[in-house]
Design a protein around this motif. Sequence first.
Motif, PDB file in Angstrom:
ATOM      1  N   HIS A  32      35.690  56.241  -5.137  1.00  0.00           N
ATOM      2  CA  HIS A  32      36.585  55.748  -6.186  1.00  0.00           C
ATOM      3  C   HIS A  32      35.836  55.157  -7.374  1.00  0.00           C
ATOM      4  N   ARG A  33      34.487  55.104  -7.290  1.00  0.00           N
ATOM      5  CA  ARG A  33      33.697  54.603  -8.414  1.00  0.00           C
ATOM      6  C   ARG A  33      32.259  55.107  -8.290  1.00  0.00           C
ATOM      7  N   PRO A  34      31.481  55.106  -9.377  1.00  0.00           N
ATOM      8  CA  PRO A  34      30.105  55.624  -9.345  1.00  0.00           C
ATOM      9  C   PRO A  34      29.178  54.854  -8.405  1.00  0.00           C
ATOM     10  N   TRP A  35      29.437  53.558  -8.180  1.00  0.00           N
ATOM     11  CA  TRP A  35      28.548  52.759  -7.334  1.00  0.00           C
ATOM     12  C   TRP A  35      28.319  53.457  -5.991  1.00  0.00           C
ATOM     13  N   GLU A  36      29.396  53.786  -5.285  1.00  0.00           N
ATOM     14  CA  GLU A  36      29.264  54.448  -3.987  1.00  0.00           C
ATOM     15  C   GLU A  36      28.757  55.884  -4.132  1.00  0.00           C
ATOM     16  N   ALA A  37      29.157  56.548  -5.213  1.00  0.00           N
ATOM     17  CA  ALA A  37      28.750  57.939  -5.413  1.00  0.00           C
ATOM     18  C   ALA A  37      27.236  58.082  -5.500  1.00  0.00           C
ATOM     19  N   LEU A  54      26.011  60.496 -14.398  1.00  0.00           N
ATOM     20  CA  LEU A  54      27.309  60.748 -13.789  1.00  0.00           C
ATOM     21  C   LEU A  54      28.424  60.120 -14.614  1.00  0.00           C
ATOM     22  N   THR A  55      29.433  60.892 -14.916  1.00  0.00           N
ATOM     23  CA  THR A  55      30.620  60.383 -15.603  1.00  0.00           C
ATOM     24  C   THR A  55      31.813  60.567 -14.669  1.00  0.00           C
ATOM     25  N   LYS A  56      32.553  59.491 -14.477  1.00  0.00           N
ATOM     26  CA  LYS A  56      33.650  59.527 -13.515  1.00  0.00           C
ATOM     27  C   LYS A  56      34.792  58.637 -13.978  1.00  0.00           C
ATOM     28  N   GLN A  57      36.014  59.052 -13.697  1.00  0.00           N
ATOM     29  CA  GLN A  57      37.164  58.179 -13.896  1.00  0.00           C
ATOM     30  C   GLN A  57      37.298  57.340 -12.629  1.00  0.00           C
ATOM     31  N   SER A  58      37.049  56.046 -12.765  1.00  0.00           N
ATOM     32  CA  SER A  58      36.974  55.170 -11.605  1.00  0.00           C
ATOM     33  C   SER A  58      38.092  54.135 -11.621  1.00  0.00           C
ATOM     34  N   VAL A  59      38.180  53.392 -10.507  1.00  0.00           N
ATOM     35  CA  VAL A  59      39.088  52.244 -10.412  1.00  0.00           C
ATOM     36  C   VAL A  59      38.296  51.085  -9.815  1.00  0.00           C
ATOM     37  N   GLY A  60      38.859  49.869  -9.912  1.00  0.00           N
ATOM     38  CA  GLY A  60      38.149  48.676  -9.477  1.00  0.00           C
ATOM     39  C   GLY A  60      38.009  48.545  -7.975  1.00  0.00           C
ATOM     40  N   LYS A  71      42.690  52.902 -14.072  1.00  0.00           N
ATOM     41  CA  LYS A  71      41.678  53.932 -14.284  1.00  0.00           C
ATOM     42  C   LYS A  71      40.796  53.601 -15.484  1.00  0.00           C
ATOM     43  N   LYS A  72      39.488  53.807 -15.301  1.00  0.00           N
ATOM     44  CA  LYS A  72      38.521  53.562 -16.358  1.00  0.00           C
ATOM     45  C   LYS A  72      37.515  54.722 -16.386  1.00  0.00           C
ATOM     46  N   ASN A  73      37.018  55.030 -17.536  1.00  0.00           N
ATOM     47  CA  ASN A  73      35.980  56.041 -17.634  1.00  0.00           C
ATOM     48  C   ASN A  73      34.614  55.362 -17.598  1.00  0.00           C
ATOM     49  N   GLU A  74      33.818  55.728 -16.608  1.00  0.00           N
ATOM     50  CA  GLU A  74      32.483  55.149 -16.460  1.00  0.00           C
ATOM     51  C   GLU A  74      31.420  56.236 -16.545  1.00  0.00           C
ATOM     52  N   ASN A  75      30.387  55.965 -17.309  1.00  0.00           N
ATOM     53  CA  ASN A  75      29.199  56.820 -17.333  1.00  0.00           C
ATOM     54  C   ASN A  75      28.033  56.013 -16.768  1.00  0.00           C
ATOM     55  N   TRP A  76      27.326  56.591 -15.806  1.00  0.00           N
ATOM     56  CA  TRP A  76      26.157  55.933 -15.205  1.00  0.00           C
ATOM     57  C   TRP A  76      24.933  56.809 -15.396  1.00  0.00           C
ATOM     58  N   ILE A  77      23.853  56.197 -15.867  1.00  0.00           N
ATOM     59  CA  ILE A  77      22.566  56.877 -15.979  1.00  0.00           C
ATOM     60  C   ILE A  77      21.546  56.063 -15.186  1.00  0.00           C
ATOM     61  N   THR A  78      20.818  56.727 -14.287  1.00  0.00           N
ATOM     62  CA  THR A  78      19.768  56.045 -13.537  1.00  0.00           C
ATOM     63  C   THR A  78      18.409  56.628 -13.901  1.00  0.00           C
ATOM     64  N   ASP A  79      17.379  55.793 -13.797  1.00  0.00           N
ATOM     65  CA  ASP A  79      16.031  56.237 -14.147  1.00  0.00           C
ATOM     66  C   ASP A  79      15.271  56.716 -12.918  1.00  0.00           C
ATOM     67  N   LYS A  80      13.991  56.925 -13.056  1.00  0.00           N
ATOM     68  CA  LYS A  80      13.212  57.517 -11.958  1.00  0.00           C
ATOM     69  C   LYS A  80      13.046  56.571 -10.771  1.00  0.00           C
TER      70      LYS A  80
END
Length: 337
Positions: A32-37, A54-60, A71-80
């Motif tokens: 339901h959110r990028p954290w777990e993904a 990763l871009t995802k429509q997430s919830v709290g 619903k919120k639009n979240e974009n997550w970018i992680t580094d190396k």
Amino acid sequence: MNKFFIRCIVFMLPLVGLLSGDIFMSLDVFTHRPWEALLFKSNKTMYFYPNQNLTKQSVGDLCHHTPFAIKKNENWITDKLGYRNNTFIKQADVLIIGDSFIVGSSITQDSTVTNLLTKKLNRKIYNISPANFVDFIDLLNRGEIEKPKTIIYSLNERGIPSPIKLSEQTRIMEDVSSFSVFKDKVTRLYSLKYLNSRLNGKNGKGVPGTIDSSMFFLNGKEEKYHYDKILNVAQTIKSYKDYCESIDVDFIFLPLPIKETVYFDKIPLKMQPDYLLKLDSVLHKNQIKTLNTLELFKNYRKSNSKLIYHLDDSHWNANGVELIASKLAEYIRKSKY
């Protein structure tokens, strides 16, 4: 016998189809959110999958799979290294060590405190969150990063900082190949967990406020505050400051209030918990640079009705991050460097 095998195959087909989702579908399909993904479950030295966008429509986190989810639009970018940064920075001007607030749970990439500070200060800002202070020392000893000019150590008021206990040798970085990420994605079995959750009607376990039932809290009136640990917390923070001074790095402590404290009147509580105010007093006596973020939020609420925490999440929203980032930028500009 043939009928038995046919029945077994027919029975297994839905399960096989579901498990194939772990292999072939995107990282976030069962979350339901990028954290777990992006969570790297099998790697002990890396929290999130590295080099992801990763871009995802997430919830709290408090009322997902309920009518109150927003619903919120979240974009997550992680580094190396698996930290949530636009790019990897080996030697930052400012390094932030923190928890889920600094990571930016339920916040899109452009609105994280790291990126807001980067824009406001025009300096190299990097975060290693979620992490503790020993993780910073470990990265430094491994040569993964070089010492910054300033360290900001952040902790929300539920947290207790861990004493510095250095191991005899530096931990070895675990395998972060594309195959290790793929293997972790498959063995997380998110598809089965998702099915189990849906069949059992599991959802966020937030507590709705009495005054405003659309605002959810993690613990509500049952929240516990560490008043008896204030001196120990301050002493541990001082040990972080002393370590930074020993390597000629400026140190700032950034305590962050939880939603129950900021919106105590929505639960409601008779009085606003003053744990952070008391901690702030002890920190100043120990000559530790710190921001009184609770006072900042209190003053903001006196003249502004715009929320600084999500209704359906335990974390701050983009408005709350902006308040802190602006205050931090002002504070850092006045510092010695």
